[in-house]
Design an enzyme around this catalytic site. Sequence first.
Site, PDB file in Angstrom:
ATOM      1  CE1 TYR A 118      -4.172  -1.744   0.856  1.00 45.48           C
ATOM      2  CE2 TYR A 118      -2.550  -3.335   1.824  1.00 45.48           C
ATOM      3  CZ  TYR A 118      -3.744  -3.241   1.378  1.00 45.48           C
ATOM      4  OH  TYR A 118      -4.767  -4.082   1.418  1.00 45.48           O
ATOM      5  CG  ASN A 141     -10.478  -1.812  -8.860  1.00 49.18           C
ATOM      6  OD1 ASN A 141     -11.082  -1.292  -9.757  1.00 49.18           O
ATOM      7  ND2 ASN A 141      -9.692  -2.892  -8.815  1.00 49.18           N
ATOM      8  CB  CYS A 149      -7.413  -4.306  -5.678  1.00 49.43           C
ATOM      9  SG  CYS A 149      -9.082  -5.032  -5.868  1.00 49.43           S
ATOM     10  CG  HIS A 150      -5.671  -9.746  -7.045  1.00 48.37           C
ATOM     11  ND1 HIS A 150      -6.363  -9.044  -8.247  1.00 48.37           N
ATOM     12  CD2 HIS A 150      -4.630 -10.375  -7.589  1.00 48.37           C
ATOM     13  CE1 HIS A 150      -5.635  -9.614  -9.124  1.00 48.37           C
ATOM     14  NE2 HIS A 150      -4.711 -10.394  -9.050  1.00 48.37           N
ATOM     15  CD  GLU A 176      -2.073 -12.349 -10.714  1.00 48.22           C
ATOM     16  OE1 GLU A 176      -1.306 -11.693 -10.169  1.00 48.22           O
ATOM     17  OE2 GLU A 176      -3.306 -11.733 -10.849  1.00 48.22           O
TER      18      GLU A 176
END
Length: 216
Positions: A118, A141, A149-150, A176
């Site tokens: 952040y 978002n 945002c994850h 991912e």
Amino acid sequence: MDKACKMRYKTMDSPLGKIEISGCAQGLHEIRLHDRKTPDPGPTEAPALPELLGCPEEMTEPLVQCVAWLDAYFREPSVLPGLPLPAIHHPIFQRGSFTARVLRKLLELVKFGDTVSYQQLAALAGNPKAARAVGGAMRSNPVPILIPCHRVICSSGAMGNYTGGLATKEWLLAHEGRLAGKPTYPGGSYLAGTRRRALGGTPSPHPAGRDGCVWE
């Protein structure tokens, strides 16, 4: 939304449950997860092909592009760099706000398999002290997954919160990390390469745990 927008809505199946996308001819408005499944924390094979629910002929070009992008995200992420990103037509991006700046930087700089804190994202958006405001931007978002945002986590390496649910955030990062050949969560690395690229090779001077991670 713009009163002139003629909205279209499409739903597709995904490993996370049904995903509804909405938009007009000018661009995408929202991506929403509905009837969320409890995803496997660490999938070991490619997820099932998302099924489009609805009439394709009613889709605008941004919706067609979004469906293709999400399909590739879940099934074949290696082709994502070659796919066009759908235009986004949402009021949040039509203003020069800090939230819009944060979301744009996140989309541009934090790629598949990477993470950012952040506080680092606040610095990229021009205000290193605005980590809590970054958490608010993540909540605002309108197009999650597309604007990732994850991938925003705490400086300590802790997950932080996620409006789609912690299990969904863990699944997305694991998905991912596995396909990018990088450590996944929980217990994954902080992916320092992203930090070095994003901040020009300079380690963050801020102590862990003070980056607004609980504010998402």
